[in-house]
Design an enzyme around this catalytic site. Structure first.
Site, short mmCIF file in Angstrom:
data_model
loop_
_atom_site.label_atom_id
_atom_site.label_comp_id
_atom_site.label_asym_id
_atom_site.label_seq_id
_atom_site.Cartn_x
_atom_site.Cartn_y
_atom_site.Cartn_z
CE LYS A 89 17.82 2.33 -25.04
NZ LYS A 89 17.36 1.06 -24.66
CD GLU A 132 19.61 13.04 -14.92
OE1 GLU A 132 19.19 12.99 -15.93
OE2 GLU A 132 18.70 12.89 -13.91
N GLY A 178 18.94 -0.08 -20.71
CA GLY A 178 20.11 0.45 -20.26
C GLY A 178 20.66 -0.47 -19.10
NE ARG A 179 15.47 -2.93 -16.38
CZ ARG A 179 14.74 -2.28 -16.96
NH1 ARG A 179 15.14 -0.82 -17.38
NH2 ARG A 179 13.45 -2.64 -17.44
CD GLU A 189 15.49 1.21 -14.51
OE1 GLU A 189 16.72 0.92 -14.76
OE2 GLU A 189 15.11 2.27 -14.95
CG HIS A 223 32.07 -5.22 12.00
ND1 HIS A 223 32.76 -5.32 13.08
CD2 HIS A 223 32.65 -6.24 11.24
CE1 HIS A 223 33.43 -6.33 13.15
NE2 HIS A 223 33.48 -6.76 11.98
CE LYS A 271 13.75 10.13 -18.04
NZ LYS A 271 14.22 9.22 -19.27
#
Lengths: 530, 530
Positions: B211, B217, B271-272, B358, B389, B505
């Site tokens: 955005k 990254e 974002g999420r 978040e 399991h 950050k």
């Protein structure tokens, strides 16, 4: 003489519970960070500087470890004591590393078990080399290029996590050729459907993995892929000739002369501890070569040896385990996040989740008596830096404290990297890891804007090594296996059975038999359209 | 008139906290199971029979929802209220579903935002059709076959989970052709290395998603794949011609005339919450076709409409959210497991983990004041039957109770299935799901052997539908988005910012700049070999 007592009956439990946590927020410093570092196997070390323990608490953890006789119990386990009390079985996964600690011999079922495991190892070497060299081919004469493991739980998570973890190794790691490895686990037919779709069945080998040979999911998936092979219309394709099994020698899977090969494990290897047995060994050797699997075993063995040290300040696994006890039983934290800063380890948290939660998620002690304290925590995690852009928000600023276990490497596994804005990607990855540990521990106050305030005091540890090579991978695996074992000893529980999976199995059978008059099952079955 | 007050200042908080949980162990019955079922979008329904709430508790949950004005606040959000108080922004992800609820118009930045999002949607339709038809080709003239999204956090988890979730859809779902979708997220160079290795770069299209256009990254990975393309030696390969961007119109990524296309989102889409915006839309439309993406949007919109209902007994999302409040704030459970019985949903828990943790992992209210109660829980999960399991041992027999959210489907997504021992794999899958709910709720006593005893009273809910098709997938996504939103309203927090990611950050930059004298960073950097 070994004694087994519940944690709340030890002298040191109340002492530990009364200890005020060390203040990492204000007292973390360079000297502490450098000193709180324990060497483990190979280049690996465990750093606990950002954990809320001071020398006094560590002394108590040592005293508790001594009182609960952790190292003695570990040695008893190694020498063949029946530590799996619920099932009255030996616990021998450390003996599957290809060599016994101190040359210990363990007799059971009329054989020396180290020899037994080593024979299977040799079978794996010979078989995997024949497949990789093309001597053993598929039934239509094609070389095998894809290996698919069909198994669930311990027959899936550990082997899968290890396979994925070595994705980018190369000749420097003894790997000169790679076959493709895939996995089918879920009884959901969509799992097998996705894995086999578009596959060249003629060059595919399936590994059926089930200790009992009766696992519902694994048999259903075997039949499903057999059906796909039979329906394929390929001339001369014989499904059985594309199948090997990993099972116990008393299982129904052990007696099929039509299939290519059978490799044996036994009742002394719990599923979640079986990654270094043929359960992991066959697929790892086929995919990356036997030498790579051997290096994993070497790393695990070296780490098993490190774990024998009784001085907590020289035993990273023991320190890790005991700090976990302090976090769980004195500070009351109900979870731990496992956060590998390595994309190759992206499924390792899922394996450690099983390893820990299935081993120590118990409410009774090793004699079947209900315990009066908390046992295993919830384990979850995702790789960093990904998690930083996801659930770390809660870890930094949520209303609860979540202890963290970071894993990091000085060098990348693959050969690709690039400078961008003055640093490589690998350096950025490491800088983020370092930054997170300090941010979590020390926080940052912002009186003007509490929304930008970080309380700190979020404890974490760091397991780090030079590079994620096969030896180091084995060492990491064994570190967590042994951590879980030590914690089980402290809690006086049996970390090696899993009675908790039984009721669901029984009720699922009941549903498949028409619910047998259980109105709750009937009502839910109706909703699900069964 | 909307009021914002902290949960502990509501009339109903103390009332709720005093309520004794409903005894699911002994009182679950067929009538309750049939009646505790709320229809949602399409074939989906939410069943809360195995949750510890009776009519009296539900009345209190309704009263609390009314007191905190959940539906009014949802409507205010839809009509453009600045609900993201921390960043002083509108919250408009519901408006990205392709149509506005009740035709609501929302003006911001001089445009009507519904029109703005729909324009981008139309751009996606046109572009994706051109790529899929082969009209738009790679720079060397090859058709595009692989699409790789480069993004992290919300630009990765949601789109990735949705892409994987539709793996096996076909013509019945409007999908007649599939491109391969891959994802690069981690700054770890091994992530990109694994994804691009062996790839035909000439037929690959990259989608850069950020955005701000400044995500460390994503830029590092862009440069890394550009380097791979430049180093490939392929004649005529122009990296920029293999790239589109999804970003805001003020970002540095927005102004590169060399790249193929740019699609816009804006500051009103967290974002999420961006999976239904171009962040998810471009890759989903390229991979499965625009019609499939449109069906996801339709499902999400239909679910958004369902969530407007103010009667908690008719609104599954509201019921789910409010029961979560009871579990968290009255019963004190610090986690929730999300357990989809569908292998195709294997990454959905990771997306919901971000979405929930978040959004609601906050310690201050929407005005920046520290709150006096617990907010968002830890979320984790893996698909069933795999988890059975693995970590289910702790869920059944651990010392703590972990509430669970099951998701299941009456029919498989793919076309492969097989009879084995009298039932299909899909029926076995559903039988296991049904069995687990009842096993967790009702338990089974075993006085003789407490190790085989199941305490029961483990609460769970069930979200189920006919089949995991695109519409249903969109509905599931919106259910969880809206659940998180409702809970944020109850806690009076801002579920739409993420200040908790900032400190890491800042410190990572500091490490990359040589630590600037911070001795803790220096000491850890030394250990990590920086």
């Amino acid at each position: 003489m070994i004694n087994y007592k519940d944690l709340d009956l030890t002298d040191n439990y109340a002492v530990l519970k009364a200890k005020k946590p060390f203040d990492i927020k204000t007292c973390l410093n360079a000297d502490r960070i450098r000193k709180s570092n324990i060497r483990e196997a190979g280049s690996m070390s465990y750093n606990y500087a950002a954990m809320p323990v001071d020398e006094d608490i560590i002394d108590t953890l040592q005293a508790l470890a001594d009182e609960q006789q952790l190292i003695e119990k570990y040695k008893a386990l190694l020498s063949g004591e029946r530590m799996n009390t619920g099932e009255d079985r030996l616990v021998l996964h450390q003996l599957t590393r290809g060599r016994a600690i101190d040359g210990l011999k363990v007799m059971a079922d009329g054989v020396e078990k180290g020899d037994f495991y080593n024979q299977e190892l040799e079978k794996i070497r010979v078989f995997s080399e024949k497949v990789r060299s093309g001597e053993i081919k598929g039934s239509t004469g094609k070389e095998i290029k894809t290996v698919i493991q069909i198994g669930i739980g311990g027959s899936d998570l550990g082997p899968r996590a290890l396979c994925y973890a070595l994705n980018l190794i190369g000749p420097q790691d003894g790997c000169t050729k790679k076959l493709e490895a895939r996995f089918i686990s879920n009884v959901d037919p969509d799992d097998a459907c996705a894995v086999v779709s578009g596959l060249d069945l003629e060059s595919t080998l399936f590994i059926l993995v089930s200790k009992s040979g009766t696992t519902q999911e694994t048999l259903a998936n075997r039949d499903l892929v057999f059906k796909v092979m039979r329906d394929s219309g390929v001339q001369g394709l014989v499904p059985e000739k594309h199948v090997v099994a990993v099972t116990s020698n008393t299982s129904p899977l052990a007696n099929n002369p039509d299939i290519l090969a059978v490799f044996f494990m036994d009742d002394y290897i719990g599923g979640r501890y079986s990654a270094t047995s043929p359960v992991g060994g066959v697929i790892l050797s086929l995919t990356y070569g036997f030498d790579v699997f051997k290096a994993i075993l070497d790393g695990a063995h070296a780490e098993d040896v490190c774990a024998l040290e009784s001085d907590i300040r020289k035993n990273g696994t023991l320190m890790d385990a005991m700090i976990g006890i302090y976090l769980r039983n004195a500070l009351g934290y109900p979870y731990t996040a496992v956060l590998p800063y390595s994309q190759s380890l992206h499924r390792m948290p899922a394996h450690f989740q099983q390893l820990d939660m299935e081993s120590n998620g118990k409410h009774v002690n090793r004699f079947g008596k209900v315990v009066n304290y908390q046992t295993g925590p919830v384990i979850f995690g995702e790789p960093g830096t990904n998690g930083q852009h996801s659930f770390y928000q809660l870890l930094h600023q949520g209303t609860d404290i979540v202890p963290m276990q970071f894993i990091g490497f000085r060098n990348a596994q693959g050969e690709l990297d690039n400078m961008n804005g003055g640093s490589t990607s690998q350096t950025k990855l490491k800088a983020n890891l370092v930054a997170q540990i300090v941010a979590f521990a020390c926080g940052r106050d912002n009186a003007e804007n509490p929304n930008k305030s970080f309380e700190g005091s979020r404890p974490s540890s760091l397991l780090c090594a030079d590079r994620l090579d096969p030896f180091t991978l084995g060492a990491i695996l064994a570190h967590f296996e042994n951590k879980v074992m030590f914690q089980g000893f402290v809690w006086n529980i049996n970390s090696f059975d899993q009675e908790g999976v039984q009721l669901g199995k029984i009720l699922a059978k009941k549903v498949l038999a028409g619910c047998e008059g259980d109105e709750n099952l009937e009502a839910y079955a109706e909703i699900m359209g069964i």
